[in-house]
Motif scaffolding. Structure first.
Motif, PDB file in Angstrom:
ATOM      1  N   MET A 245       0.860  -1.257  -0.087  1.00 24.27           N
ATOM      2  CA  MET A 245       0.023  -0.022  -0.034  1.00 24.27           C
ATOM      3  C   MET A 245       0.803   1.073   0.000  1.00 24.27           C
ATOM      4  SD  MET A 245      -3.105  -0.901   2.609  1.00 24.27           S
ATOM      5  CE  MET A 245      -2.325  -1.206   4.044  1.00 24.27           C
ATOM      6  N   PRO A 246       1.422   1.697  -1.123  1.00 25.56           N
ATOM      7  CA  PRO A 246       2.179   2.862  -1.381  1.00 25.56           C
ATOM      8  C   PRO A 246       1.654   4.139  -0.509  1.00 25.56           C
ATOM      9  CG  PRO A 246       1.597   2.069  -3.327  1.00 25.56           C
ATOM     10  CD  PRO A 246       0.944   1.103  -2.378  1.00 25.56           C
ATOM     11  N   THR A 247       0.367   4.475  -1.011  1.00 25.32           N
ATOM     12  CA  THR A 247      -0.082   5.703  -0.477  1.00 25.32           C
ATOM     13  C   THR A 247      -0.095   5.739   1.095  1.00 25.32           C
ATOM     14  OG1 THR A 247      -2.407   4.916  -0.620  1.00 25.32           O
ATOM     15  CG2 THR A 247      -1.427   5.873  -2.425  1.00 25.32           C
ATOM     16  N   VAL A 248      -0.450   4.629   1.780  1.00 25.60           N
ATOM     17  CA  VAL A 248      -0.252   4.561   3.078  1.00 25.60           C
ATOM     18  C   VAL A 248       1.127   4.604   3.642  1.00 25.60           C
ATOM     19  CG1 VAL A 248      -0.946   3.390   5.232  1.00 25.60           C
ATOM     20  CG2 VAL A 248      -2.457   3.179   2.998  1.00 25.60           C
ATOM     21  N   VAL A 249       2.052   4.085   2.958  1.00 25.22           N
ATOM     22  CA  VAL A 249       3.365   4.117   3.579  1.00 25.22           C
ATOM     23  C   VAL A 249       4.030   5.440   3.381  1.00 25.22           C
ATOM     24  CG1 VAL A 249       5.592   3.314   2.673  1.00 25.22           C
ATOM     25  CG2 VAL A 249       3.934   1.648   2.957  1.00 25.22           C
ATOM     26  N   GLU A 250       3.414   6.222   2.128  1.00 26.88           N
ATOM     27  CA  GLU A 250       4.092   7.493   2.164  1.00 26.88           C
ATOM     28  C   GLU A 250       3.572   8.503   3.157  1.00 26.88           C
ATOM     29  OE1 GLU A 250       4.554  10.395  -1.753  1.00 26.88           O
ATOM     30  OE2 GLU A 250       2.912   8.876  -1.730  1.00 26.88           O
ATOM     31  N   LEU A 251       2.105   8.090   3.681  1.00 32.24           N
ATOM     32  CA  LEU A 251       1.740   8.777   4.893  1.00 32.24           C
ATOM     33  C   LEU A 251       2.287   8.854   5.881  1.00 32.24           C
ATOM     34  CD1 LEU A 251      -0.989  10.900   5.636  1.00 32.24           C
ATOM     35  CD2 LEU A 251      -1.908   8.434   6.410  1.00 32.24           C
ATOM     36  N   LEU A 252       2.740   7.434   6.239  1.00 35.81           N
ATOM     37  CA  LEU A 252       3.417   7.017   7.621  1.00 35.81           C
ATOM     38  C   LEU A 252       4.837   7.633   7.528  1.00 35.81           C
ATOM     39  CD1 LEU A 252       2.205   3.508   7.746  1.00 35.81           C
ATOM     40  CD2 LEU A 252       1.465   5.296   9.300  1.00 35.81           C
ATOM     41  N   LEU A 253       5.456   7.833   6.477  1.00 35.56           N
ATOM     42  CA  LEU A 253       6.746   8.307   6.421  1.00 35.56           C
ATOM     43  C   LEU A 253       6.621  10.023   6.638  1.00 35.56           C
ATOM     44  CD1 LEU A 253       8.303   6.141   3.383  1.00 35.56           C
ATOM     45  CD2 LEU A 253       8.789   5.965   5.842  1.00 35.56           C
ATOM     46  N   GLU A 254       5.780  10.228   5.992  1.00 39.02           N
ATOM     47  CA  GLU A 254       5.531  11.795   6.129  1.00 39.02           C
ATOM     48  C   GLU A 254       5.226  12.354   7.637  1.00 39.02           C
ATOM     49  OE1 GLU A 254       2.129  15.208   4.755  1.00 39.02           O
ATOM     50  OE2 GLU A 254       2.281  13.256   3.877  1.00 39.02           O
ATOM     51  N   TYR A 255       4.610  11.524   8.416  1.00 43.02           N
ATOM     52  CA  TYR A 255       4.415  11.583   9.782  1.00 43.02           C
ATOM     53  C   TYR A 255       5.408  11.131  10.579  1.00 43.02           C
ATOM     54  CZ  TYR A 255       0.022  14.347   9.013  1.00 43.02           C
ATOM     55  OH  TYR A 255      -0.635  15.156   8.467  1.00 43.02           O
ATOM     56  N   GLY A 256       6.789  10.790  10.149  1.00 43.85           N
ATOM     57  CA  GLY A 256       7.740  10.266  11.147  1.00 43.85           C
ATOM     58  C   GLY A 256       7.839   8.768  11.335  1.00 43.85           C
ATOM     59  N   ALA A 257       7.395   7.923  10.575  1.00 38.69           N
ATOM     60  CA  ALA A 257       7.456   6.553  10.659  1.00 38.69           C
ATOM     61  C   ALA A 257       8.935   6.023  10.575  1.00 38.69           C
ATOM     62  CB  ALA A 257       6.464   5.640   9.984  1.00 38.69           C
ATOM     63  N   ASN A 258       9.368   5.321  11.463  1.00 35.99           N
ATOM     64  CA  ASN A 258      10.763   4.958  11.364  1.00 35.99           C
ATOM     65  C   ASN A 258      10.837   3.649  10.347  1.00 35.99           C
ATOM     66  OD1 ASN A 258      13.330   3.938  11.621  1.00 35.99           O
ATOM     67  ND2 ASN A 258      12.912   2.999  13.617  1.00 35.99           N
ATOM     68  N   LYS A 259      11.296   3.819   9.102  1.00 35.10           N
ATOM     69  CA  LYS A 259      11.424   2.723   8.180  1.00 35.10           C
ATOM     70  C   LYS A 259      12.347   1.617   8.596  1.00 35.10           C
ATOM     71  CE  LYS A 259      14.607   5.307   4.895  1.00 35.10           C
ATOM     72  NZ  LYS A 259      14.642   5.606   3.385  1.00 35.10           N
ATOM     73  N   GLU A 260      13.118   2.033   9.468  1.00 38.04           N
ATOM     74  CA  GLU A 260      14.231   0.637  10.135  1.00 38.04           C
ATOM     75  C   GLU A 260      13.446   0.155  11.166  1.00 38.04           C
ATOM     76  OE1 GLU A 260      16.762   0.359   8.573  1.00 38.04           O
ATOM     77  OE2 GLU A 260      16.611   1.944   7.096  1.00 38.04           O
ATOM     78  N   ALA A 261      12.372   0.189  11.692  1.00 36.59           N
ATOM     79  CA  ALA A 261      11.721  -0.605  12.866  1.00 36.59           C
ATOM     80  C   ALA A 261      11.380  -2.021  12.057  1.00 36.59           C
ATOM     81  CB  ALA A 261      10.254   0.134  13.089  1.00 36.59           C
ATOM     82  N   LYS A 262      11.620  -2.920  12.949  1.00 36.01           N
ATOM     83  CA  LYS A 262      11.424  -4.412  12.346  1.00 36.01           C
ATOM     84  C   LYS A 262      10.180  -4.902  13.212  1.00 36.01           C
ATOM     85  CE  LYS A 262      16.430  -5.215  11.957  1.00 36.01           C
ATOM     86  NZ  LYS A 262      17.379  -5.996  12.415  1.00 36.01           N
ATOM     87  N   GLY A 263       9.488  -5.928  12.255  1.00 33.98           N
ATOM     88  CA  GLY A 263       8.323  -6.301  12.658  1.00 33.98           C
ATOM     89  C   GLY A 263       8.108  -8.011  12.524  1.00 33.98           C
ATOM     90  N   THR A 264       7.250  -8.457  13.263  1.00 33.14           N
ATOM     91  CA  THR A 264       7.199  -9.981  13.154  1.00 33.14           C
ATOM     92  C   THR A 264       5.779 -10.314  12.611  1.00 33.14           C
ATOM     93  OG1 THR A 264       9.011 -10.595  14.306  1.00 33.14           O
ATOM     94  CG2 THR A 264       7.222 -12.215  14.081  1.00 33.14           C
ATOM     95  N   SER A 265       5.171 -11.000  11.610  1.00 35.70           N
ATOM     96  CA  SER A 265       4.012 -11.195  11.349  1.00 35.70           C
ATOM     97  C   SER A 265       3.732 -12.317  10.131  1.00 35.70           C
ATOM     98  CB  SER A 265       3.230 -10.179  10.991  1.00 35.70           C
ATOM     99  OG  SER A 265       1.678 -10.460  11.231  1.00 35.70           O
ATOM    100  N   SER A 266       2.536 -12.353   9.800  1.00 39.79           N
ATOM    101  CA  SER A 266       2.288 -13.364   8.656  1.00 39.79           C
ATOM    102  C   SER A 266       1.094 -12.677   7.802  1.00 39.79           C
ATOM    103  CB  SER A 266       1.786 -14.737   8.917  1.00 39.79           C
ATOM    104  OG  SER A 266       2.745 -15.439   9.597  1.00 39.79           O
ATOM    105  N   PHE A 267       1.615 -12.766   6.441  1.00 36.73           N
ATOM    106  CA  PHE A 267       0.568 -11.976   5.464  1.00 36.73           C
ATOM    107  C   PHE A 267       0.325 -12.835   4.290  1.00 36.73           C
ATOM    108  CE2 PHE A 267       3.023  -8.651   7.487  1.00 36.73           C
ATOM    109  CZ  PHE A 267       1.863  -7.839   7.673  1.00 36.73           C
TER     110      PHE A 267
END
Length: 317
Positions: A245-267
């Motif tokens: 979801m590129p538009t959501v990613v762009e919004l999160l980055l605009e508001y300071g989301a840390n793109k180096e944050a690590k996560g664990t899940s399944s998709f």
């Protein structure tokens, strides 16, 4: 911080601070306004008997009043001492001693207000989660607005007992388009102050609320309430990236989301929903690349890779 305040000189200096100054100090220390009270208890209450008495009595009533104001819950707050039964006509002589409730302390009033805030947040989160996973009554911006209005005020960045956060749940919403998820995320972040760097965490427990006021146990700590985690972390940007979801990613980055944050899940794969791809401690970019490789291996059409390709390009900048 407890270590830094453990010597007598630091304790004496703190105890002399006026309530408004001490409140400002702990507003800076706490991760969110709703955590000022728990920080006060956990950091100060065990320093000395003098602090314990001061926080549990009227001595620091202005400090608790300021912390209660931070919760923004005055419109629904009712002191415990006011919750008394209405008087009924007496049919028997009154007892020699009346069993009146003791007036509550400022700290008890704060805890009651804090619990109300947590209860509203839990209820709002449950309502949102029902729409997130429903195919017949899926989430929309209007529904999200109505829920947040109905349960206002809520601790928007607070993790609930199941470990989820409202923003993470919205990013995981099913049966809706990326445009709707974007609108909901924009509402939460821009209008309600959601922090895109607060992860969800599986295996969270109700112990965190107790630890916040009475000190950490062997398995919990104060920061568990909103910044640390019990279990596996999952950030909104990791979800949005893995789902392409590129538009959501762009919004999160605009508001300071840390793109180096690590996560664990399944998709689930878009090309083969029966298959899921699991990632452990992956960044958003690593997850997006892993999903892309898996989609290609399952013969996805080139046009359907457009979202993941845009996400990868955004994160590689």
């Amino acid at each position: 911080m407890s270590d830094a305040m453990s010597d007598g000189a630091s304790d004496d200096a703190l105890i002399r601070l006026p309530d408004d100054i001490l409140h400002e100090v702990f507003t800076f220390i706490a991760s969110t306004p709703s955590q000022v009270g728990p920080c006060l208890c956990w950091c100060l209450r065990d320093l000395s008997n003098e602090w314990k008495v001061a926080l549990d009595s009227e001595a620091r009533k202005d400090l608790w009043s300021l912390a209660t104001r931070d919760l923004d819950a005055t419109n629904t707050f009712v002191a415990v001492s006011e919750l008394r039964p209405t008087k009924q006509p007496r049919t028997t002589p009154p007892p020699r001693r009346s069993n009146r409730l003791k007036p509550t302390t400022p700290k008890e009033n704060y805890i009651h207000s804090y619990n109300l805030l947590l209860s509203r947040t839990e209820s709002a989160s449950i309502q949102i989660a029902e729409h997130v996973y429903s195919s017949k009554n899926s989430l929309s911006k209007a529904k999200l607005q109505r829920i947040l209005k109905d349960y206002h005020p809520v601790a928007i960045n607070q993790r609930v007992r199941t470990g989820g956060t409202i923003l993470v749940d919205v990013c995981r919403a099913r049966h809706i388009t990326e445009r709707v998820i974007l609108a909901c995320c924009a509402l939460l972040i821009a209008e309600y102050g959601c922090n895109p760097n607060v992860p969800s965490a599986e295996f969270a427990t109700s112990e965190v609320k107790r630890a916040a006021f009475y000190g950490p146990s062997a398995s919990t700590s104060l920061t568990t309430c909103s910044t640390s985690t019990i279990g596996r972390e999952l950030y909104p940007i990791v979800i949005a990236s893995a789902r392409g979801m590129p538009t959501v990613v762009e919004l999160l980055l605009e508001y300071g989301a840390n793109k180096e944050a690590k996560g664990t899940s399944s998709f689930k794969l878009y090309s083969n929903p029966k298959k899921t791809i699991k990632g452990v401690d992956l960044t958003a970019l690593e997850f997006a690349r892993k999903m892309k490789d898996a989609e290609i291996a399952n013969n996805i059409r080139r046009a359907d890779l457009r979202g993941l390709n845009k996400v990868i390009a955004l994160l590689e900048r």
